[in-house]
Enzyme design. Sequence first.
Site, PDB file in Angstrom:
ATOM      1  N   LYS A 103       0.886  -1.164   0.000  1.00 53.95           N
ATOM      2  CA  LYS A 103       0.000   0.000   0.000  1.00 53.95           C
ATOM      3  C   LYS A 103       0.927   1.218   0.000  1.00 53.95           C
ATOM      4  O   LYS A 103       1.142   1.857   1.031  1.00 53.95           O
ATOM      5  CB  LYS A 103      -0.929  -0.035   1.222  1.00 53.95           C
ATOM      6  CG  LYS A 103      -2.170   0.798   1.062  1.00 53.95           C
ATOM      7  CD  LYS A 103      -3.158   0.492   2.172  1.00 53.95           C
ATOM      8  CE  LYS A 103      -4.245   1.553   2.273  1.00 53.95           C
ATOM      9  NZ  LYS A 103      -5.082   1.717   1.105  1.00 53.95           N
TER      10      LYS A 103
HETATM   11  N1  PPE Z   1      -7.716  -1.298  -3.133  1.00 53.07           N
HETATM   12  C1  PPE Z   1      -7.147  -0.082  -3.018  1.00 53.07           C
HETATM   13  C2  PPE Z   1      -6.405   0.471  -4.173  1.00 53.07           C
HETATM   14  C3  PPE Z   1      -7.270   0.623  -1.817  1.00 53.07           C
HETATM   15  O1  PPE Z   1      -6.673   1.818  -1.707  1.00 53.07           O
HETATM   16  C4  PPE Z   1      -8.004   0.075  -0.749  1.00 53.07           C
HETATM   17  C5  PPE Z   1      -8.148   0.827   0.535  1.00 53.07           C
HETATM   18  C6  PPE Z   1      -8.585  -1.197  -0.916  1.00 53.07           C
HETATM   19  C7  PPE Z   1      -8.408  -1.859  -2.116  1.00 53.07           C
HETATM   20  C8  PPE Z   1      -9.330  -1.878   0.196  1.00 53.07           C
HETATM   21  O2  PPE Z   1      -8.453  -2.294   1.206  1.00 53.07           O
HETATM   22  P1  PPE Z   1      -8.897  -2.435   2.729  1.00 53.07           P
HETATM   23  O3  PPE Z   1      -9.090  -1.061   3.258  1.00 53.07           O
HETATM   24  O4  PPE Z   1      -7.802  -3.186   3.360  1.00 53.07           O
HETATM   25  O5  PPE Z   1     -10.165  -3.196   2.751  1.00 53.07           O
HETATM   26  N2  PPE Z   1      -8.156   2.240   0.415  1.00 53.07           N
HETATM   27  C9  PPE Z   1      -7.884   3.074   1.560  1.00 53.07           C
HETATM   28  C10 PPE Z   1      -7.583   4.501   1.151  1.00 53.07           C
HETATM   29  C11 PPE Z   1      -8.702   5.392   0.839  1.00 53.07           C
HETATM   30  C12 PPE Z   1      -8.260   6.841   0.682  1.00 53.07           C
HETATM   31  O6  PPE Z   1      -8.892   7.571  -0.106  1.00 53.07           O
HETATM   32  O7  PPE Z   1      -7.324   7.262   1.339  1.00 53.07           O
HETATM   33  C13 PPE Z   1      -8.952   2.935   2.612  1.00 53.07           C
HETATM   34  O8  PPE Z   1     -10.066   2.489   2.319  1.00 53.07           O
HETATM   35  O9  PPE Z   1      -8.677   3.247   3.756  1.00 53.07           O
END
Ligand code: PPE
Length: 307
Positions: A158
């Site tokens: 990430k």
């Molecule tokens: N894909 C991406 C690209 C992504 O950034 C997130 C989280 C997910 C999938 C889902 O992952 P999880 O949160 O572990 O279920 N995106 C984060 C950032 C959002 C932002 O705008 O900043 C979040 O949801 O916290």
Amino acid sequence: METTEFIWFDGKMVPWQDAKVHVLTHALHYGDSVFEGIRAYDCGDKGSSVFRLKEHSQRLVNSAKILRMNIPYTAEQIYDATIETLRANKLKAAYVRPLVFVGYGEMGVNPGHNPVNMIIAAWPWGAYLGAEALEKGIRIRTSSFTRFQPNTLMSKAKAAGNYVNSILAKIEAVEDGYDEAVMLDPQGLVSEATGENIFVVRDGKIKTPQLTNTLGGITRASIIELARDLGYQVEEYPLSRDEIYIADEAFFCGTAAEITPIREMDHRTIGAGHAGPVTKHLQQEFFKVVRGENPKYQNWLAPYTID
Ligand code: PPE
């Protein structure tokens, strides 16, 4: 944004407005930082709890490892510091943003011996794609930008730099009047949205793309487990965009977005054009779990109280 009192900065609680870095901070120039998005929920009489804090702490350590960043804290220390930050700010519910970044020292692409710094901020953050979105669903488009293949940028990290791809897709979608974009991988298969994973429901079965080109979402993993426990069949599967067009239901999930239904994609109405029954069921059960109302998933929660 709504600010709070303190930001945890390299082990110290620093007043929000003083949590600053030098403009020649390496990560600012080259994107070498890794982060997390975590939510803490108000569980009423039971206090508060952070959802899957252990998994988020470990993913942060993993992201740093992928980028060869020497993160100066263990997953356990990140876990404890997150709770400390929430308590210092007296936050019963919040979005938490830990960030590990290559700091100020030498310039040039090679991060070399530059320090690695870490912050943890937390603030109240409501429904990511709007309160109405959780209920009514959103309109999305297929992005004109391709998601990176795993030998360019690596989706299991990430990493801030990865988000340049997301930013391009998001700006394009919003400027074209959509709420969010979904990106295809270099083979043309569905990968993920700019900040969410995707699921579809068809004939009662739930499908989601495999993790080849996508972040291993913690919400995604939780939904797979929860849905299976509820008796649904869930498949991880190479998904094409037209399978979303003809799905009965589709939704995005992520820490910020929680479970957000999709009502339209590329001008095709998805199912009935609003949150479908399976999506609603999963939403309802998901919110019970995060608010500590389902004892079966107690081990997903890191409880804390405010003094
Ligand atoms: N894909 C991406 C690209 C992504 O950034 C997130 C989280 C997910 C999938 C889902 O992952 P999880 O949160 O572990 O279920 N995106 C984060 C950032 C959002 C932002 O705008 O900043 C979040 O949801 O916290």
